[in-house]
Motif scaffolding. Structure first.
Motif, PDB file in Angstrom:
ATOM      1  N   ARG C  22      46.478 -58.196 -15.212  1.00  0.00           N
ATOM      2  CA  ARG C  22      46.896 -59.038 -16.343  1.00  0.00           C
ATOM      3  C   ARG C  22      46.320 -58.590 -17.694  1.00  0.00           C
ATOM      4  O   ARG C  22      46.592 -59.207 -18.721  1.00  0.00           O
ATOM      5  CB  ARG C  22      46.540 -60.523 -16.130  1.00  0.00           C
ATOM      6  CG  ARG C  22      47.294 -61.142 -14.988  1.00  0.00           C
ATOM      7  CD  ARG C  22      47.086 -62.636 -14.924  1.00  0.00           C
ATOM      8  NE  ARG C  22      47.646 -63.151 -13.674  1.00  0.00           N
ATOM      9  CZ  ARG C  22      48.315 -64.286 -13.572  1.00  0.00           C
ATOM     10  NH1 ARG C  22      48.487 -65.046 -14.641  1.00  0.00           N
ATOM     11  NH2 ARG C  22      48.808 -64.686 -12.427  1.00  0.00           N
ATOM     12  N   ASN C  23      45.523 -57.557 -17.680  1.00  0.00           N
ATOM     13  CA  ASN C  23      45.031 -57.042 -18.972  1.00  0.00           C
ATOM     14  C   ASN C  23      46.155 -56.366 -19.753  1.00  0.00           C
ATOM     15  O   ASN C  23      47.020 -55.711 -19.180  1.00  0.00           O
ATOM     16  CB  ASN C  23      43.922 -56.000 -18.739  1.00  0.00           C
ATOM     17  CG  ASN C  23      42.532 -56.621 -18.754  1.00  0.00           C
ATOM     18  OD1 ASN C  23      42.385 -57.835 -18.816  1.00  0.00           O
ATOM     19  ND2 ASN C  23      41.506 -55.777 -18.685  1.00  0.00           N
ATOM     20  N   VAL C  24      46.103 -56.542 -21.066  1.00  0.00           N
ATOM     21  CA  VAL C  24      46.960 -55.779 -21.970  1.00  0.00           C
ATOM     22  C   VAL C  24      46.068 -54.732 -22.629  1.00  0.00           C
ATOM     23  O   VAL C  24      45.101 -55.072 -23.307  1.00  0.00           O
ATOM     24  CB  VAL C  24      47.615 -56.681 -23.037  1.00  0.00           C
ATOM     25  CG1 VAL C  24      48.253 -55.838 -24.135  1.00  0.00           C
ATOM     26  CG2 VAL C  24      48.650 -57.579 -22.389  1.00  0.00           C
ATOM     27  N   VAL C 152      51.167 -59.290 -31.117  1.00  0.00           N
ATOM     28  CA  VAL C 152      50.426 -58.901 -29.916  1.00  0.00           C
ATOM     29  C   VAL C 152      50.073 -60.130 -29.081  1.00  0.00           C
ATOM     30  O   VAL C 152      50.189 -60.114 -27.851  1.00  0.00           O
ATOM     31  CB  VAL C 152      49.173 -58.083 -30.298  1.00  0.00           C
ATOM     32  CG1 VAL C 152      48.255 -57.895 -29.092  1.00  0.00           C
ATOM     33  CG2 VAL C 152      49.585 -56.726 -30.857  1.00  0.00           C
ATOM     34  N   PHE C 153      49.662 -61.192 -29.727  1.00  0.00           N
ATOM     35  CA  PHE C 153      49.312 -62.405 -28.993  1.00  0.00           C
ATOM     36  C   PHE C 153      50.530 -62.968 -28.239  1.00  0.00           C
ATOM     37  O   PHE C 153      50.429 -63.413 -27.093  1.00  0.00           O
ATOM     38  CB  PHE C 153      48.752 -63.482 -29.932  1.00  0.00           C
ATOM     39  CG  PHE C 153      47.270 -63.380 -30.123  1.00  0.00           C
ATOM     40  CD1 PHE C 153      46.417 -63.306 -29.020  1.00  0.00           C
ATOM     41  CD2 PHE C 153      46.710 -63.349 -31.387  1.00  0.00           C
ATOM     42  CE1 PHE C 153      45.041 -63.207 -29.185  1.00  0.00           C
ATOM     43  CE2 PHE C 153      45.331 -63.252 -31.557  1.00  0.00           C
ATOM     44  CZ  PHE C 153      44.500 -63.181 -30.455  1.00  0.00           C
ATOM     45  N   LYS C 156      51.264 -60.750 -25.274  1.00  0.00           N
ATOM     46  CA  LYS C 156      50.183 -60.895 -24.313  1.00  0.00           C
ATOM     47  C   LYS C 156      50.359 -62.161 -23.479  1.00  0.00           C
ATOM     48  O   LYS C 156      50.151 -62.163 -22.264  1.00  0.00           O
ATOM     49  CB  LYS C 156      48.869 -60.969 -25.099  1.00  0.00           C
ATOM     50  CG  LYS C 156      47.654 -60.414 -24.403  1.00  0.00           C
ATOM     51  CD  LYS C 156      46.466 -60.431 -25.355  1.00  0.00           C
ATOM     52  CE  LYS C 156      45.396 -61.366 -24.818  1.00  0.00           C
ATOM     53  NZ  LYS C 156      44.143 -61.273 -25.618  1.00  0.00           N
ATOM     54  N   ARG C 157      50.739 -63.221 -24.142  1.00  0.00           N
ATOM     55  CA  ARG C 157      50.904 -64.498 -23.471  1.00  0.00           C
ATOM     56  C   ARG C 157      51.992 -64.416 -22.402  1.00  0.00           C
ATOM     57  O   ARG C 157      51.811 -64.884 -21.280  1.00  0.00           O
ATOM     58  CB  ARG C 157      51.278 -65.565 -24.510  1.00  0.00           C
ATOM     59  CG  ARG C 157      50.426 -66.800 -24.407  1.00  0.00           C
ATOM     60  CD  ARG C 157      50.600 -67.683 -25.628  1.00  0.00           C
ATOM     61  NE  ARG C 157      49.776 -67.193 -26.742  1.00  0.00           N
ATOM     62  CZ  ARG C 157      49.676 -67.834 -27.909  1.00  0.00           C
ATOM     63  NH1 ARG C 157      50.380 -68.951 -28.120  1.00  0.00           N
ATOM     64  NH2 ARG C 157      48.896 -67.377 -28.858  1.00  0.00           N
ATOM     65  N   ALA C 160      50.820 -61.561 -19.531  1.00  0.00           N
ATOM     66  CA  ALA C 160      49.764 -62.050 -18.641  1.00  0.00           C
ATOM     67  C   ALA C 160      50.237 -63.299 -17.902  1.00  0.00           C
ATOM     68  O   ALA C 160      49.950 -63.500 -16.718  1.00  0.00           O
ATOM     69  CB  ALA C 160      48.500 -62.335 -19.447  1.00  0.00           C
ATOM     70  N   THR C 165      50.525 -56.460 -15.823  1.00  0.00           N
ATOM     71  CA  THR C 165      49.497 -55.680 -16.501  1.00  0.00           C
ATOM     72  C   THR C 165      50.223 -54.686 -17.398  1.00  0.00           C
ATOM     73  O   THR C 165      51.250 -54.143 -17.006  1.00  0.00           O
ATOM     74  CB  THR C 165      48.634 -54.937 -15.465  1.00  0.00           C
ATOM     75  OG1 THR C 165      48.137 -55.916 -14.533  1.00  0.00           O
ATOM     76  CG2 THR C 165      47.488 -54.195 -16.112  1.00  0.00           C
ATOM     77  N   VAL C 188      43.710 -57.334 -28.101  1.00  0.00           N
ATOM     78  CA  VAL C 188      44.000 -56.790 -26.768  1.00  0.00           C
ATOM     79  C   VAL C 188      42.795 -56.904 -25.837  1.00  0.00           C
ATOM     80  O   VAL C 188      41.669 -57.097 -26.277  1.00  0.00           O
ATOM     81  CB  VAL C 188      44.451 -55.314 -26.855  1.00  0.00           C
ATOM     82  CG1 VAL C 188      45.815 -55.203 -27.518  1.00  0.00           C
ATOM     83  CG2 VAL C 188      43.418 -54.477 -27.584  1.00  0.00           C
ATOM     84  N   ASP C 189      43.066 -56.748 -24.534  1.00  0.00           N
ATOM     85  CA  ASP C 189      41.998 -56.877 -23.533  1.00  0.00           C
ATOM     86  C   ASP C 189      41.246 -55.565 -23.324  1.00  0.00           C
ATOM     87  O   ASP C 189      40.115 -55.553 -22.853  1.00  0.00           O
ATOM     88  CB  ASP C 189      42.603 -57.311 -22.197  1.00  0.00           C
ATOM     89  CG  ASP C 189      43.363 -58.611 -22.316  1.00  0.00           C
ATOM     90  OD1 ASP C 189      42.743 -59.599 -22.736  1.00  0.00           O
ATOM     91  OD2 ASP C 189      44.571 -58.629 -22.020  1.00  0.00           O
TER      92      ASP C 189
ATOM     93  N   GLU D  61      41.362 -67.001 -28.199  1.00  0.00           N
ATOM     94  CA  GLU D  61      41.798 -66.966 -26.816  1.00  0.00           C
ATOM     95  C   GLU D  61      42.088 -68.366 -26.288  1.00  0.00           C
ATOM     96  O   GLU D  61      41.531 -69.360 -26.765  1.00  0.00           O
ATOM     97  CB  GLU D  61      40.717 -66.319 -25.953  1.00  0.00           C
ATOM     98  CG  GLU D  61      41.240 -65.048 -25.290  1.00  0.00           C
ATOM     99  CD  GLU D  61      40.122 -64.346 -24.575  1.00  0.00           C
ATOM    100  OE1 GLU D  61      40.403 -63.710 -23.550  1.00  0.00           O
ATOM    101  OE2 GLU D  61      38.962 -64.460 -25.016  1.00  0.00           O
TER     102      GLU D  61
END
Lengths: 242, 242, 242, 242, 242, 242
Positions: C22-24, C152-153, C156-157, C160, C165, C188-189, D61
């Motif tokens: 689940r990491n970006v 990006v957020f 990502k939402r 994830a 991933t 990012v993660d 987050e």
């Protein structure tokens, strides 16, 4: 290919024979590097030593002052003006002032490129000019940098079209790596850079030919002096800076 | 994968066999680095040595002047123009002037990408072109940098779509680390950088292939010379700068 | 915590076991550093070696060209597309052109984040995707940098949230120290930086993992090669630059 | 003067006894430097080891993700939330999404400083908070840098006025020398900088206390590690970089 | 010429006898360098040791907080406020808040220079002030840098005109070479720079007097400490940085 | 060519005999480098030692303050003002304030170049001035940099036209390499740079003549001191910095 001798001792050796005819050369340097002197010597020696009439487009200084400055190096240009072998285009006074009234070629609005070019064409025809010095080209676009490339192309077309060879001085800042903006640097046929560098507490003069269409040339940095007879370049010496 | 030979001695070795067909290669360099010569040699040798017709999109210089410049290296392109193996697209004169009237392919407004592309398509079809040189791509977006990426993609689509391989020259400033802006650098298939560096008071020429899609290539910086027969690259030598 | 194997020899060792699920991950690099290859290898090996369906969001190149490029490394992705294990989301052609008509997933306006996200959701559901490659994320905000963080957020939402991933490629300039702007870097993660550095006249490839949420990782700079089978990382070697 | 123990092994020694009560400390660092972990450890250890309730203002987050992340270090914060000793203020979801519905403290518009401050005041009163973590303060003025100083002053007044001690994380770019802008740096009571520097091909973590009102502190750069139990600082070691 | 003793051990030696009367001195430094402490010590010692009443123009902190901070160095200023020998001009609270209500001199709008100057004149007359501390002058033009020079001249005229000597703190960024902008640097009578430099992993405090009208002064960089009794300068030591 | 002696011990040797008459010299330096003192000494010594009346155009300081400052070096200028051999043009007070009322030459709006030039002409005629000091020229275009070149040319024309020799001080930032902007640097006849450099923890004063039309000059960097009798230059010493 025909060459135009610079009239500057040592410089033609650096250029492997002189400036290729019809080239427009950017002479780039910071304050105090000797751009105007180089340009004036190129024109004066052209008349005296090679019988090639020349025109100085004066954008930075009063024609009267230019004649004075040149006299200090023993270059009396007035005589050749009278003989129709040399001309100053006054693009400095805007035609204002009593001494400006006596000038033959006056550009009333240097921001108007068309007027400048029209008068340049007339002067070239009048004296059969082979050499042009424009001091400085920077003035033409100082407040409109987007126009720099277009202005240089316009001038280049007229000058090369009429069979002349030219030096355009370009004013840059101290320590600037470029030569006057990408638009201009890529548009001209040649670039000569004049430098003044402080090395161990002393200023050193040197020049380097960065490009010159139509000829090979020295790729070395050569020291030069400003003497009371003008610029002298040392083609056999190399200055290593930083 | 088919390769396109560059026609520049030593360059194909650097590229491990030439430029992969249909690649659009950015040829990036400062003033005086030899971009135009590289581009012209690529096209001329294409016709002469590999029988691959080529097109030069001229954005920086008058077609007449380009023919003159090429002749100095012994590259007489006029003959091939007449034979329909070479074409110059005049995107410089705007169709103004008597000599421009004689040009076959003229772009009246280089700011109009659609016109440029239409004429390019016609010329490619007319002569069955396999090679394109565009000198310089910078001119296309010099006053509208936001459009750079889009313009390159548009050209790339047409050129690769019609089976051609291309070199786009990119004008950068002296000492600039990039190749002409992030939008362009990431959009092209290959990047070759031409450099002119002062080392100990002497200018040195070198090139380095930064990327080339579809092939491995030398990752070294190779010196090169501009001779009176064009560019010669030294694939066995490495220049270490700074 | 579950790990996702990268499929790149040596890379999982650098990541102490793979990318946490689940990491970006931002894959940042200049032109020619191998970002697209890394991204494609991650997806292809995911399908072949780990039976994890993957999606490539294509913002920089035509889907047809991407399939070609991947084939050069022996990665024939077409077969998996037909089997419903791989999908390309075409956010490049705008649906224009005949070959684009054959694409299954097309984003007509990549500037419309909502459309992109809606199609991404559909594709993820269609093939049960576990891996996402987005090449490049830079394209999404190239002309609106203020929106970078928000974009990006948003992605990502969704990614994830649906259990995937992802690798987002980020285009930076040559020599740039950052990874694509502060807004993105902090959002990012994980961050992997690909570099291409000239050392003594030779280009060197290396990568460094700058951050990776949910796992320890090598803090060293590792050299890597681009071979004809894709990227190979050397987890036991360290490259010391400057 | 009362001190607040950081709960980070070695850190209180660096601070000669902890953070002076009511100080607002800027915790500044690039991506991947450990800012969020430092902030969370400060809050968690406050509850567990010192019985000081804490509040995390989550701007970067999702609260659900934060609880997950903290669990990886063995910090189960949910229990303390239920006991009324810990609170997360959700300034991330805008109250959108089903899991956001379960959050107790939600800021619907993080751009509205007044709403944020009102909810912060309520939460402080509800649980008798002594510690505040705000992650990140940068988010509050990312698109309005002129407001940074005013925003920090506003928060500082409320937090110190209610007897709390705070850590504000500040996101800076890689290699940036400052701490988040002059307006902010001069407004806070303390500055701790977290760094991640590549030395000979390896990333090194270190921190340095740049200022701390109301106490002397180590003026040295101390290495630290991120272990699976959180951050450990080495007060007896010094890292010399560049 | 009359001198004003700084009240900082070692500093008057550095200044060859103190600050020349009526000088406005810029005290420039990054965050954490000790500007406010220097300024407060100058004022406090003026009252205690030299019986010269002083005024602190508070633009960065609440008057209540300033009194607290000063107490930590043993400087109890409240007593002198009551005796009419010291005054704080509150240009921080805008008169908002209950404790602000108790302040005697309040500037409601620090953006209104005229109001600030009027209140400053009144306060100077009220207590017969000889010393002014303004912390910080940067606040006055932080969002209108074009006004900096004019603001400083305006203040200088009033302060010198009424026979006072002043210290203006100037907030600069970490590593900035200047002192707060060319307009300000050239307008003030003296410049003292406070520095905090990391040398081999350790922060070092030092100061250097860059100019001081009306007196010779040490041209050396002197280390200093912030002790629990305030600043101590070492006039016999020199710190060599970089 | 006639020379104007500077009146500064050692300086005329550096200039190979003094400043060529009618030159406008830019005296460029950062804060605290001694520009105003150099300028005042040039004027005072002109009257006392060479019987050449002089005018100080005061743009940075109150005329009353200037007379005070000069007295500290033993230069009592009031007497010469009364004798009609020296004049201060007050372009600082705008004619506001009681002491300003006593000034003879007042420029009410220094932004109005025409007013400044008219009053300058009157003053030159009144006292038969041969020397002009303008402190600082920067003030004239601080908020309109595009006008800098034009302003300098305008002043130059009047000053040289009336037979005067001038020093224009130019305020630059600490560490700035230029002299006050390209427009100005190329327009003036000479450039003298005053520097203050920290070497091994100590400030060093030095000057270098960068250009001087109409004369050769030392190309070395010379140290100088500011003594209680003014500036002393050491023409036989060289300072090597960096």
């Amino acid at each position: 290919m025909k060459r135009v001798n610079t009239g500057i001792p040592g410089m033609d050796e650096v250029l492997h024979g002189g400036i290729p005819e019809r080239n427009v050369v950017l002479l780039s340097g910071g304050p105090g590097t000797g751009k105007s002197i180089f340009c004036q010597q190129f024109l004066y020696k052209g008349v005296v030593d090679y019988n090639e009439p020349g025109i100085l487009v004066a954008l930075e200084e009063h024609p009267v002052q230019i004649r004075e400055n040149m006299k200090q190096f023993g270059w009396d240009i007035k005589k050749f003006e009278d003989e129709g072998k040399f001309a100053i285009i006054d693009a400095f006074t805007y035609g204002i002032g009593s001494s400006a009234k006596k000038e033959k070629y006056v550009v009333n609005d240097p921001n108007d490129e068309r007027e400048l070019i029209d008068i340049l064409k007339i002067a070239i025809n009048d004296i059969g000019a082979k050499r042009i010095g424009l001091d400085s080209v920077t003035t033409l676009y100082i407040n409109k940098p987007m126009m720099a490339r277009k202005t240089v192309f316009l001038l280049k077309r007229v000058i090369a079209g009429l069979g002349c060879t030219a030096i355009f001085t370009s004013q840059i800042s101290v320590g600037e790596r470029g030569f006057g903006g990408p638009g201009v640097e890529h548009a001209v046929d040649g670039i000569i850079k004049l430098d003044l560098d402080e090395i161990n507490g002393e200023l050193n003069r040197s020049l380097i030919v960065w490009k010159m269409r139509g000829t090979s040339h020295s790729l070395k940095r050569h020291p030069f002096d400003i003497t009371n007879k003008g610029i002298v370049v040392y083609p056999d010496k190399v200055l290593k800076i930083k």
